[in-house]
Design an enzyme around this catalytic site. Structure first.
Site, PDB file in Angstrom:
ATOM      1  N   HIS A  83       0.825  -1.444  -0.026  1.00 44.60           N
ATOM      2  CA  HIS A  83      -0.094  -0.024  -0.183  1.00 44.60           C
ATOM      3  C   HIS A  83       0.850   1.365  -0.094  1.00 44.60           C
ATOM      4  O   HIS A  83       2.035   1.426   0.586  1.00 44.60           O
ATOM      5  CB  HIS A  83      -0.983  -0.005   1.491  1.00 44.60           C
ATOM      6  N   ASP A 117      -7.819  -5.469   0.292  1.00 48.36           N
ATOM      7  CA  ASP A 117      -8.577  -6.631  -0.908  1.00 48.36           C
ATOM      8  C   ASP A 117      -8.000  -7.736  -0.493  1.00 48.36           C
ATOM      9  O   ASP A 117      -8.383  -8.638  -1.352  1.00 48.36           O
ATOM     10  CB  ASP A 117      -7.830  -5.920  -2.169  1.00 48.36           C
TER      11      ASP A 117
HETATM   12  N1  ACO Z   1       3.942  -7.505  -4.730  1.00 52.20           N
HETATM   13  C1  ACO Z   1       5.304  -7.588  -5.038  1.00 52.20           C
HETATM   14  N2  ACO Z   1       6.125  -6.369  -5.138  1.00 52.20           N
HETATM   15  C2  ACO Z   1       5.311  -5.223  -4.391  1.00 52.20           C
HETATM   16  C3  ACO Z   1       4.057  -5.181  -4.483  1.00 52.20           C
HETATM   17  C4  ACO Z   1       3.210  -6.505  -4.208  1.00 52.20           C
HETATM   18  N3  ACO Z   1       1.864  -6.238  -4.082  1.00 52.20           N
HETATM   19  N4  ACO Z   1       3.631  -3.849  -4.085  1.00 52.20           N
HETATM   20  C5  ACO Z   1       4.804  -3.282  -3.924  1.00 52.20           C
HETATM   21  N5  ACO Z   1       5.910  -3.801  -4.384  1.00 52.20           N
HETATM   22  C6  ACO Z   1       7.495  -3.725  -4.310  1.00 52.20           C
HETATM   23  C7  ACO Z   1       7.604  -2.668  -5.666  1.00 52.20           C
HETATM   24  O1  ACO Z   1       7.857  -3.781  -6.858  1.00 52.20           O
HETATM   25  C8  ACO Z   1       8.788  -1.997  -5.317  1.00 52.20           C
HETATM   26  O2  ACO Z   1       9.990  -2.844  -5.338  1.00 52.20           O
HETATM   27  P1  ACO Z   1      11.379  -2.109  -5.606  1.00 52.20           P
HETATM   28  O3  ACO Z   1      11.779  -1.156  -4.693  1.00 52.20           O
HETATM   29  O4  ACO Z   1      12.371  -3.410  -5.513  1.00 52.20           O
HETATM   30  O5  ACO Z   1      11.271  -1.546  -6.797  1.00 52.20           O
HETATM   31  C9  ACO Z   1       8.371  -1.745  -3.826  1.00 52.20           C
HETATM   32  O6  ACO Z   1       7.621  -2.522  -3.270  1.00 52.20           O
HETATM   33  C10 ACO Z   1       7.644  -0.389  -3.554  1.00 52.20           C
HETATM   34  O7  ACO Z   1       6.484  -0.468  -4.402  1.00 52.20           O
HETATM   35  P2  ACO Z   1       5.848   1.017  -5.186  1.00 52.20           P
HETATM   36  O8  ACO Z   1       5.294   0.107  -6.355  1.00 52.20           O
HETATM   37  O9  ACO Z   1       6.994   1.780  -5.208  1.00 52.20           O
HETATM   38  O10 ACO Z   1       4.757   1.236  -4.089  1.00 52.20           O
HETATM   39  P3  ACO Z   1       3.704   2.191  -4.474  1.00 52.20           P
HETATM   40  O11 ACO Z   1       3.399   2.915  -3.244  1.00 52.20           O
HETATM   41  O12 ACO Z   1       3.829   2.843  -5.642  1.00 52.20           O
HETATM   42  O13 ACO Z   1       2.376   1.199  -4.889  1.00 52.20           O
HETATM   43  C11 ACO Z   1       0.682  -0.310  -4.585  1.00 52.20           C
HETATM   44  C12 ACO Z   1       1.360   0.768  -3.773  1.00 52.20           C
HETATM   45  C13 ACO Z   1       0.099   0.122  -6.019  1.00 52.20           C
HETATM   46  C14 ACO Z   1      -0.716  -0.343  -3.925  1.00 52.20           C
HETATM   47  C15 ACO Z   1       1.356  -1.584  -4.782  1.00 52.20           C
HETATM   48  O14 ACO Z   1       1.790  -2.069  -3.392  1.00 52.20           O
HETATM   49  C16 ACO Z   1       0.489  -2.625  -5.596  1.00 52.20           C
HETATM   50  O15 ACO Z   1       0.603  -2.538  -6.856  1.00 52.20           O
HETATM   51  N6  ACO Z   1       0.028  -3.540  -4.736  1.00 52.20           N
HETATM   52  C17 ACO Z   1      -0.828  -4.589  -5.439  1.00 52.20           C
HETATM   53  C18 ACO Z   1      -2.115  -4.168  -5.753  1.00 52.20           C
HETATM   54  C19 ACO Z   1      -2.792  -3.871  -4.718  1.00 52.20           C
HETATM   55  O16 ACO Z   1      -3.223  -4.842  -3.815  1.00 52.20           O
HETATM   56  N7  ACO Z   1      -3.563  -2.712  -4.683  1.00 52.20           N
HETATM   57  C20 ACO Z   1      -4.748  -2.428  -3.655  1.00 52.20           C
HETATM   58  C21 ACO Z   1      -4.276  -1.479  -2.594  1.00 52.20           C
HETATM   59  S1  ACO Z   1      -5.443  -1.005  -1.390  1.00 52.20           S
HETATM   60  C22 ACO Z   1      -6.665  -0.180  -2.479  1.00 52.20           C
HETATM   61  O17 ACO Z   1      -6.775   0.409  -3.355  1.00 52.20           O
HETATM   62  C23 ACO Z   1      -8.012  -0.411  -1.532  1.00 52.20           C
END
Ligand code: ACO
Length: 429
Positions: A305, A363
């Site tokens: 998140h 989720d």
């Molecule tokens: N699985 C694997 N790796 C992940 C995940 C994940 N679910 N989420 C983040 N990461 C990793 C990224 O690849 C990144 O790695 P790196 O630093 O080695 O490149 C690091 O963790 C940081 O992630 P970001 O993408 O920079 O985090 P951001 O804050 O931009 O994204 C998000 C947040 C979009 C929610 C992301 O965690 C994601 O895509 N999660 C899966 C989708 C999801 O569950 N969304 C629901 C959110 S809650 C809602 O909307 C109600």
């Protein structure tokens, strides 16, 4: 809001003092509004990771501690002790209602649940296999074509009627989107039922037999709505605020929010999370799946998140709801729930997830719960939109009622071509 010593920023030979503002809770905020005028420079923050886009009194999140408060009340207490409609009142008005305040509110929402008869023609205009979120986006936008008497955003009474109409009609629209996709007749709302029971009935009743919702499922539905009611300045809420900042009517703004919510990084994640669990299928396949996440072939949906760097407090309640619902429908040993629980445990102990502070979000368990309640995956985001409508409206209303409100107009770091002369097509080559 109080102020502390100003921050100083030096650009070339100019140093500017920027006010630092303190909220009730949360990080201090550097007020950069005069930066451009005084230094000719913009700030750059494309994903808004360090930007407070507004001042708000509605919802507070402490992502490091895993805290979510609505008007100061912890989400766990609201989910356990309040109802969705009472939470709606709280979000919209700032205080929990007295019995005398709640009664007319509940009556107003109940009385606005019906849709104009002509409105039903919109549904048959969609292909039978249309995604219900596509239907929701179109149908909610179309409300502004039907309720001209509540479009004046400067009139407090009209703002209130639109808010009540939206909260009341969303379940009816969502249930119709579902009924249309399964080819069953629409079920009209019933004023003697609670908000959540009425919604379940509109989704699952058929003319051929009586329908009485299981009280455990009704309670779970209400709790799921509470968990999704608001979440401060997330992508869809910011979309609603930005759309509303131009003076667009509330129905149009909420339709914009629904469109944004549909994306898989936001509200669409619950659908993706359940699909992922189905693909994994059995606990034995989890290690192989985790290897794929680490190799960046895909993400672990329902994890991570932007704000929570700890367990999402909504996920705790959702996991408990999943337990209760699965027991109520006689599916306590649901293999996907077993996969989810084991996947969570493995991920929480894995260095990849620990390092990146990736925890289950709301989720992760919502798909399993909604699926056990009888909803197809395509409806998951629709239910999210239904519940989030109140948060969107509360935030929209707060923005409109702010005397200092301005149209939202970000600037950019331009990296395109410099000025050049037009070349006729015959001379291009
Ligand atoms: N699985 C694997 N790796 C992940 C995940 C994940 N679910 N989420 C983040 N990461 C990793 C990224 O690849 C990144 O790695 P790196 O630093 O080695 O490149 C690091 O963790 C940081 O992630 P970001 O993408 O920079 O985090 P951001 O804050 O931009 O994204 C998000 C947040 C979009 C929610 C992301 O965690 C994601 O895509 N999660 C899966 C989708 C999801 O569950 N969304 C629901 C959110 S809650 C809602 O909307 C109600």
């Amino acid at each position: 809001m109080s102020q502390t010593n100003p921050a100083k920023i030096t650009l070339g030979d100019k140093t500017v003092d920027l006010p630092v503002m303190k909220g009730t809770l949360g990080p201090d905020v550097v007020d950069i509004r005069k930066l451009y005028a005084e230094t000719d420079a913009f700030t750059y923050d494309p994903g808004f990771t360090s930007t407070a886009s507004c001042e708000s009194k509605i919802t507070f999140i402490d992502g490091d501690k895993g805290v979510l408060l609505h008007r100061g009340y912890p989400i766990g207490q609201l989910a356990e002790q309040s109802s969705f409609l009472e939470t709606c009142y709280l979000l919209l008005h700032g205080e929990l209602p007295t019995a005398a305040e709640f009664e007319p509110f509940e009556t107003s929402i109940t009385r606005h649940t019906m849709l104009h008869e002509q409105f039903d023609r919109f549904f048959s205009g969609f292909r039978r296999d249309a995604h219900p979120m596509a239907i929701m986006t179109g149908a909610v936008g179309a409300l502004s074509a039907f309720y001209h008497d509540s479009l004046d955003i400067h009139d407090l009474k009209q703002r209130e009627i639109s808010a009540h109409r939206l909260i009341a009609k969303m379940p009816t629209i969502a249930a119709r989107a579902y009924k249309y996709s399964v080819g069953q007749p629409f079920v009209h709302p019933r004023n003697n039922l609670s908000y959540s029971e009425n919604f379940l009935r509109m989704c699952f009743a058929v003319p051929a037999e009586d329908y009485v919702a299981n009280p455990i499922l009704t309670k779970a539905m209400d709790r799921i709505f509470i968990l999704h009611a608001d979440h401060e300045q997330n992508a869809s809420t910011s979309t609603v605020r930005l759309a509303g900042s131009s003076g667009a009517n509330p129905f149009a703004c909420i339709a914009a929010g629904i469109a944004c919510l549909w994306g898989p990084s936001h509200g669409g994640a619950n659908e993706e999370a359940l699909n992922m669990l189905k693909e994994i299928g059995t606990p034995e396949r989890i290690p192989e799946f985790i290897e794929g996440v680490k190799a960046r072939k895909y993400k672990l949906m329902g994890f991570g998140h932007r704000v929570y760097k700890n367990y999402d407090p909504r996920a705790t309640v959702m996991k408990q709801s999943a337990d209760e619902v699965l027991e109520a429908v006689g599916d306590k040993n649901d293999p996907l729930f077993q996969v989810a629980k084991e996947l969570e445990q493995i991920a929480l102990k894995d260095e990849f997830f620990i390092e990146r502070k990736l925890y289950p979000n709301v989720d992760f368990y919502s798909g399993i719960t909604l699926s056990a309640m009888g909803f197809p995956t395509t409806m998951f985001t629709v239910l999210f939109a239904l519940a989030r409508t109140v948060g969107w409206i509360a935030q929209w209303k707060e923005m409109i009622e702010d005397p200092g409100q301005k149209i939202g107009r970000p600037r950019q770091l331009y990296t395109g071509s410099g000025p050049r002369d037009y070349v006729p097509v015959s001379q291009r080559g």
